[in-house]
Scaffold this motif. Sequence first.
Motif, short mmCIF file in Angstrom:
data_model
loop_
_atom_site.label_atom_id
_atom_site.label_comp_id
_atom_site.label_asym_id
_atom_site.label_seq_id
_atom_site.Cartn_x
_atom_site.Cartn_y
_atom_site.Cartn_z
N THR A 1 0.76 -1.23 0.00
CA THR A 1 0.00 0.00 0.00
C THR A 1 0.79 1.27 0.00
OG1 THR A 1 -1.52 1.27 1.27
CG2 THR A 1 -0.15 -0.22 2.47
N LYS B 1 -4.86 -0.23 -3.40
CA LYS B 1 -4.83 -1.55 -2.79
C LYS B 1 -3.40 -1.89 -2.37
CE LYS B 1 -8.80 -3.29 -5.36
NZ LYS B 1 -9.30 -4.32 -6.32
N GLU C 1 -0.92 -4.53 0.71
CA GLU C 1 -0.92 -5.58 1.73
C GLU C 1 0.25 -5.40 2.69
OE1 GLU C 1 -0.53 -9.46 0.07
OE2 GLU C 1 1.31 -8.98 -1.02
N ASP D 1 -6.61 -6.98 -1.29
CA ASP D 1 -7.81 -6.57 -1.99
C ASP D 1 -8.29 -5.17 -1.61
OD1 ASP D 1 -8.50 -7.34 0.57
OD2 ASP D 1 -10.38 -8.31 -0.01
N VAL D 2 -7.76 -4.63 -0.50
CA VAL D 2 -8.10 -3.26 -0.08
C VAL D 2 -6.83 -2.58 0.41
CG1 VAL D 2 -10.50 -3.82 0.54
CG2 VAL D 2 -8.69 -4.00 2.28
N TYR D 3 -7.01 -1.37 0.88
CA TYR D 3 -5.90 -0.58 1.43
C TYR D 3 -5.55 -1.06 2.84
CZ TYR D 3 -3.69 3.77 3.18
OH TYR D 3 -2.86 4.71 3.74
N ASN D 4 -4.32 -1.53 3.02
CA ASN D 4 -3.79 -1.90 4.33
C ASN D 4 -2.47 -1.17 4.50
OD1 ASN D 4 -5.60 -4.40 5.09
ND2 ASN D 4 -4.94 -4.78 2.99
N LYS E 1 -6.72 -0.11 8.07
CA LYS E 1 -7.35 -0.97 7.05
C LYS E 1 -8.56 -0.28 6.45
CE LYS E 1 -9.12 -5.65 6.29
NZ LYS E 1 -8.06 -6.04 5.35
N GLU E 2 -8.70 -0.40 5.15
CA GLU E 2 -9.88 0.12 4.47
C GLU E 2 -11.07 -0.80 4.71
OE1 GLU E 2 -11.42 1.11 -0.09
OE2 GLU E 2 -9.50 0.11 0.25
N GLN F 1 -15.02 -1.22 3.34
CA GLN F 1 -15.93 -0.81 2.29
C GLN F 1 -17.36 -1.15 2.68
OE1 GLN F 1 -14.26 -3.00 -1.01
NE2 GLN F 1 -12.87 -1.33 -1.54
N SER G 1 -15.88 3.99 1.12
CA SER G 1 -14.72 3.47 1.83
C SER G 1 -14.35 4.39 2.98
CB SER G 1 -13.53 3.35 0.88
OG SER G 1 -13.76 2.35 -0.08
N THR H 1 -11.44 4.18 6.68
CA THR H 1 -10.37 3.39 7.30
C THR H 1 -10.66 3.18 8.78
OG1 THR H 1 -9.06 5.41 7.63
CG2 THR H 1 -8.57 4.08 5.68
#
Length: 289
Positions: free
Chosen positions: A13, A27, A29, A50-53, A67-68, A70, A75, A77
């Motif tokens: 990320t 996105k 990890e 699969d998402v923003y971490n 962590k994002e 959704q 979205s 955090t």
Amino acid sequence: MKLISPLLGLMATLAITSYSSLAAMPKSEILLADVNTEYGLQVSRITDGDVYNNQPLLTKSGIYFTKEVQNNEQSQTELVFYNFADQQTTNLTNTAVSEYSPTLTPDGSALSAIVVEANGKQKLWQYPFDKNVAPRRIFEWVEPVGYHAWGINNDVVMFILGKPHTLQYTHVAAAKPEVVASDIGRTLTFNKQLGAYTFNYTKQQQQWLASFDAKQNQVTDLFRLPKSVQDYAFKGADTVIYAVDNRVYQRNLSEPEIVSLWLDLTPYCETKITRMSYLNNQLAFVCTK
């Protein structure tokens, strides 16, 4: 915790400076490298991509990170915790607003974090681990805060967004921050051996690592950083590590002209490493997807 084969290296990320808009979070990890096992370097994946971490904070018991989440095509955090004991991730905040940049308070009784409040203002809050104590703002009027780092005397430096971004310092009791430096980057730390904060900033179109001694009210340049470097961490008290693409380099504060490759994480991260947190021979790092 899933160990990663070198052939499965993936990504994570990109830290973003302002969270006033959360519509396009990249996105990413978080991975964990154990650098001193009986089998040599071992890397495991803490999150998927699969998402923003982002923004891992490595501790003895686990990793705090941003962590994002959704929901209904929107979205935001949250602050979450990955526990080494059971290898489970728990959402710590679960609120209607966005939180990021988890940091332990000096006494270890709470997480401090930046909160994007309902009106869009970014302020510094704390989330006590004692569930009987409610979360609260640390400073009512200081904003917009991007990042922060605690000293040892209930004092703190903050990245205040603006043109230019500034490093500002204050005690909690004073609540009147003073500008220390301008054109700063997003990484802030407190180094107990130096007895000073460290930060990166731009001077004459060059990236520098610098320290701020609050007692002396003095900023000291330590050494120049590669132009692309926005994030760094300390490996021990006097060794700085930073990533260029997917390789991690190290430099000692006493001999900063000597640069050496510490870890080549290319097999585990095919893109860029954008955040790192180091503790006890372990490195949590973020890889963009």
